[in-house]
Design an enzyme around this catalytic site. Structure first.
Site, PDB file in Angstrom:
ATOM      1  N   TRP A  87       0.823  -1.207   0.000  1.00  0.00           N
ATOM      2  CA  TRP A  87       0.000   0.000   0.000  1.00  0.00           C
ATOM      3  C   TRP A  87       0.859   1.259   0.000  1.00  0.00           C
ATOM      4  O   TRP A  87       0.378   2.343  -0.273  1.00  0.00           O
ATOM      5  CB  TRP A  87      -0.929   0.008   1.224  1.00  0.00           C
ATOM      6  CG  TRP A  87      -0.224   0.234   2.546  1.00  0.00           C
ATOM      7  CD1 TRP A  87       0.828  -0.492   3.048  1.00  0.00           C
ATOM      8  CD2 TRP A  87      -0.502   1.237   3.525  1.00  0.00           C
ATOM      9  NE1 TRP A  87       1.208  -0.007   4.279  1.00  0.00           N
ATOM     10  CE2 TRP A  87       0.414   1.050   4.605  1.00  0.00           C
ATOM     11  CE3 TRP A  87      -1.429   2.258   3.614  1.00  0.00           C
ATOM     12  CZ2 TRP A  87       0.417   1.870   5.733  1.00  0.00           C
ATOM     13  CZ3 TRP A  87      -1.427   3.068   4.737  1.00  0.00           C
ATOM     14  CH2 TRP A  87      -0.515   2.875   5.781  1.00  0.00           C
ATOM     15  N   ASP A  88       2.158   1.111   0.303  1.00  0.00           N
ATOM     16  CA  ASP A  88       3.096   2.235   0.301  1.00  0.00           C
ATOM     17  C   ASP A  88       2.929   3.091  -0.962  1.00  0.00           C
ATOM     18  O   ASP A  88       3.033   4.314  -0.930  1.00  0.00           O
ATOM     19  CB  ASP A  88       4.554   1.744   0.307  1.00  0.00           C
ATOM     20  CG  ASP A  88       4.879   0.758   1.419  1.00  0.00           C
ATOM     21  OD1 ASP A  88       3.977   0.019   1.842  1.00  0.00           O
ATOM     22  OD2 ASP A  88       6.051   0.712   1.837  1.00  0.00           O
ATOM     23  N   GLU A 214       0.564  -2.265  12.300  1.00  0.00           N
ATOM     24  CA  GLU A 214       0.762  -3.719  12.298  1.00  0.00           C
ATOM     25  C   GLU A 214       0.934  -4.302  13.701  1.00  0.00           C
ATOM     26  O   GLU A 214       1.181  -5.490  13.831  1.00  0.00           O
ATOM     27  CB  GLU A 214       1.961  -4.069  11.414  1.00  0.00           C
ATOM     28  CG  GLU A 214       1.675  -3.766   9.962  1.00  0.00           C
ATOM     29  CD  GLU A 214       2.870  -4.005   9.050  1.00  0.00           C
ATOM     30  OE1 GLU A 214       3.992  -4.160   9.552  1.00  0.00           O
ATOM     31  OE2 GLU A 214       2.662  -4.018   7.828  1.00  0.00           O
ATOM     32  N   LYS A 318       2.638   0.658  16.189  1.00  0.00           N
ATOM     33  CA  LYS A 318       3.875   0.544  15.419  1.00  0.00           C
ATOM     34  C   LYS A 318       4.064   1.767  14.518  1.00  0.00           C
ATOM     35  O   LYS A 318       5.147   2.296  14.354  1.00  0.00           O
ATOM     36  CB  LYS A 318       3.819  -0.725  14.573  1.00  0.00           C
ATOM     37  CG  LYS A 318       5.065  -0.962  13.728  1.00  0.00           C
ATOM     38  CD  LYS A 318       4.906  -2.189  12.850  1.00  0.00           C
ATOM     39  CE  LYS A 318       6.178  -2.486  12.079  1.00  0.00           C
ATOM     40  NZ  LYS A 318       5.984  -3.519  11.062  1.00  0.00           N
ATOM     41  N   GLN A 319       2.967   2.199  13.887  1.00  0.00           N
ATOM     42  CA  GLN A 319       3.052   3.263  12.879  1.00  0.00           C
ATOM     43  C   GLN A 319       1.727   4.010  12.844  1.00  0.00           C
ATOM     44  O   GLN A 319       0.681   3.445  13.172  1.00  0.00           O
ATOM     45  CB  GLN A 319       3.329   2.639  11.520  1.00  0.00           C
ATOM     46  CG  GLN A 319       2.233   1.676  11.070  1.00  0.00           C
ATOM     47  CD  GLN A 319       2.705   0.681  10.037  1.00  0.00           C
ATOM     48  OE1 GLN A 319       2.940  -0.473  10.343  1.00  0.00           O
ATOM     49  NE2 GLN A 319       2.809   1.134   8.797  1.00  0.00           N
TER      50      GLN A 319
HETATM   51  O1  IFM Z   1       3.735  -1.528   3.875  1.00  0.00           O
HETATM   52  C1  IFM Z   1       4.675  -1.466   4.890  1.00  0.00           C
HETATM   53  C2  IFM Z   1       3.980  -1.684   6.210  1.00  0.00           C
HETATM   54  O2  IFM Z   1       3.008  -0.697   6.451  1.00  0.00           O
HETATM   55  C3  IFM Z   1       4.984  -1.692   7.340  1.00  0.00           C
HETATM   56  N1  IFM Z   1       5.926  -2.750   7.116  1.00  0.00           N
HETATM   57  C4  IFM Z   1       6.653  -2.586   5.869  1.00  0.00           C
HETATM   58  C5  IFM Z   1       5.739  -2.496   4.658  1.00  0.00           C
HETATM   59  C6  IFM Z   1       6.560  -2.205   3.391  1.00  0.00           C
HETATM   60  O3  IFM Z   1       7.156  -0.946   3.456  1.00  0.00           O
END
Ligand code: IFM
Length: 511
Positions: A87-88, A214, A318-319
């Site tokens: 999804w990046d 995640e 995490k993010q």
């Molecule tokens: O898409 C990301 C995810 O959100 C976090 N782990 C790494 C992936 C690839 O950059």
């Protein structure tokens, strides 16, 4: 592969014919043109200036010649993630390319479109309608078997829909809208309609999904997912209204579109009345808070030191997830909600992913933490130049590099594009004397030049353009720059981060 081989042979033959000087001149002209419409200038921090240009160059490099192939998380810079795309691309890379190299954004979405049959097959396999796009892939098949929670990361589809809507609004590319955008929107809307359901109170729920963070999985009504699904459902209904004949060929009509609008209207957005914040997903704020005090610096990233089951049942992020919703669906929150939500999630966001700092920069800047925003901006931009995650040998973090542009333009420039309208709310941190950026919008080239006191909007070419500046509508015409004062910002006490996970301070560092 014969097609790729033929392409390489043809490119080599052409190169021999053109010669070194010719190739150099063509490359120079291409990049001059790019910087002319896309450069970001910073005054006050030479190193960061260089890092931002490095970031922008690599974002372009990852997408400009993808030519309807996937843009991978590492671009073509290394073997990390086995060359997979995530999804990046739609969430971080395409917003940058849409405003700086729109043909590359279009081609990336055409690639997604070319994988629709596989995404429809995947949806069927999961007992759903429409299209379920893969969490990670090279040519369209789901490849994330190792991470079961990835199956439920359905927000991928809504990010694609969002990128489609943004590209169309920024370019007026109606042929794309009809031939590519419409079908992507319709099939992703169908997925949401079949994945969610109306509960007895008439509210539309989307249960059991994995949002962007995640360290949480299979949760009900993830705010980011639901708000993006809402945008997706409405965008699809609007596209059917624009192209009823083409929609009919996809079996979509006004009646079906009305069910999407109903789902969007009734979408559940959880709210914690007691804390006065949005839980990331239903029930999240009731979970036990992670024991940050007893987590040592050597135990990050947490995923390498603790079992997922424990991360999943605690409040630890995490993010950016809810905070990402504050950015991309900022139109769905009040200013006060954004400030409170940001402060709440800041305390538990550990940034074990490189996809977080840029979003934290954007919202920190919006709610008034300009120096903190600057620290996050620097983290996104220096991710690879300083090998901050100690894995740059596996390839560049393209989403983080794209995020450097996002942090500058949407953070300190305050650019938003909700519902196709372009608005700005610029405000600079202490360290920057000036920020200037250029972008493309509906066939025009716009330059925004920001100082501590004011912002000047210059239309470099094209017909007059309506914009927003800190909530005021302005119109810019060619050769008639408009300068507007920057209103004073709100002062707020600095939020805290988990111990040891604060960003490196750069804002007030004069070295
Ligand atoms: O898409 C990301 C995810 O959100 C976090 N782990 C790494 C992936 C690839 O950059």
């Amino acid at each position: 592969m014969p097609a790729v081989r033929d392409q390489v042979i043809a490119a080599l033959a052409e190169a021999r014919h053109t010669g070194w000087d010719g190739l150099l001149a063509a490359q120079r002209a291409y990049l001059d043109d790019f910087w002319e419409r896309a450069d970001v200038e910073l005054e006050g921090d030479t190193e960061l200036q260089q890092a931002v240009r490095f970031a922008l160059f690599h974002t372009l490099q990852s997408g400009a010649r993808a030519e309807q192939r996937a843009i991978a998380a590492k671009g073509l810079t290394g073997p990390g993630y086995d060359g997979h795309t995530f999804w990046d691309t739609e969430r971080f890379v395409l917003p940058v390319l849409t405003y700086t190299a729109p043909d590359a954004a279009r081609d990336a979405l055409r690639w997604r479109h070319a994988t629709l049959d596989l995404a429809r097959e995947r949806a069927k396999q999961l007992g759903l309608e429409g299209a379920a796009f893969p969490w990670r892939t090279i040519r369209g098949q789901e490849c994330s078997g190792y991470w079961p929670a990835g199956t439920a990361a359905f927000h991928v589809g809504a990010n694609i829909a969002d990128a489609v809507a943004r590209y169309h609004a920024a370019t007026d590319d109606d042929a794309f809208d009809r031939e590519v955008g419409l079908e992507l929107l319709v099939e992703t809307a169908r997925l949401w309609r079949s994945l969610g359901h109306h509960d007895p109170q008439g509210r539309f729920r989307i249960d059991g999904v994995t949002g962007p963070d995640e360290y949480s999985a299979i949760a009900d009504n993830n705010v980011y997912t639901n708000l993006l699904a809402q945008l997706n459902l409405r965008a699809a209904a609007d596209a059917v209204a624009r192209h009823p004949r083409h929609a009919a060929e996809l079996g979509a009509d006004f009646e079906e579109a009305a069910t999407w609008r109903d789902a969007a209207r009734d979408m559940v957005i959880p709210w914690d009345e007691m804390l006065g914040v949005h839980p990331q997903s239903e029930g999240f704020t009731n979970h036990q808070v992670w024991d940050f005090e007893h987590t040592s610096p050597g135990q990050y990233p947490l995923l390498l030191h603790f079992p997922y089951f424990d991360l999943y049942r605690k409040q630890v992020v995490k993010q950016a997830d809810l905070v990402l919703a504050l950015h991309v669906r900022g139109d769905a929150f009040t200013g006060e909600e954004k400030a409170r939500d940001f402060e709440y999630y800041e305390r538990m966001t550990v940034r074990d992913s490189s996809l977080s700092a840029c979003t934290q920069a954007v919202i920190a800047a919006e709610v008034g933490h300009l120096e903190l925003a600057y620290d996050y901006f620097a983290e996104a931009a220096f991710m690879d130049l300083r090998d901050l995650e100690h894995n740059t040998r596996d390839g560049l973090h393209i989403a983080s590099l794209a995020g450097a542009w996002i942090a500058a333009v949407s953070g300190f420039g305050g650019m938003r594009d909700h519902n196709g309208e372009l608005t700005f709310a610029p405000r600079l941190p202490a360290r920057l004397e000036r920020l200037a950026f250029r972008l493309l919008f509906r066939g025009r080239r716009l330059k925004v030049d920001v100082t501590k006191q004011d912002a000047t909007y210059t239309l470099l070419d094209g017909p007059p353009l309506r914009l927003g500046h800190h909530g005021t509508a302005i119109t810019v015409s060619k050769n008639e720059p408009v300068t507007e004062a920057i209103p004073p910002g709100v002062e707020r006490p600095a939020p805290s981060q988990p111990p040891g996970r604060e960003p490196t301070r750069r804002a007030l560092d004069s070295t």
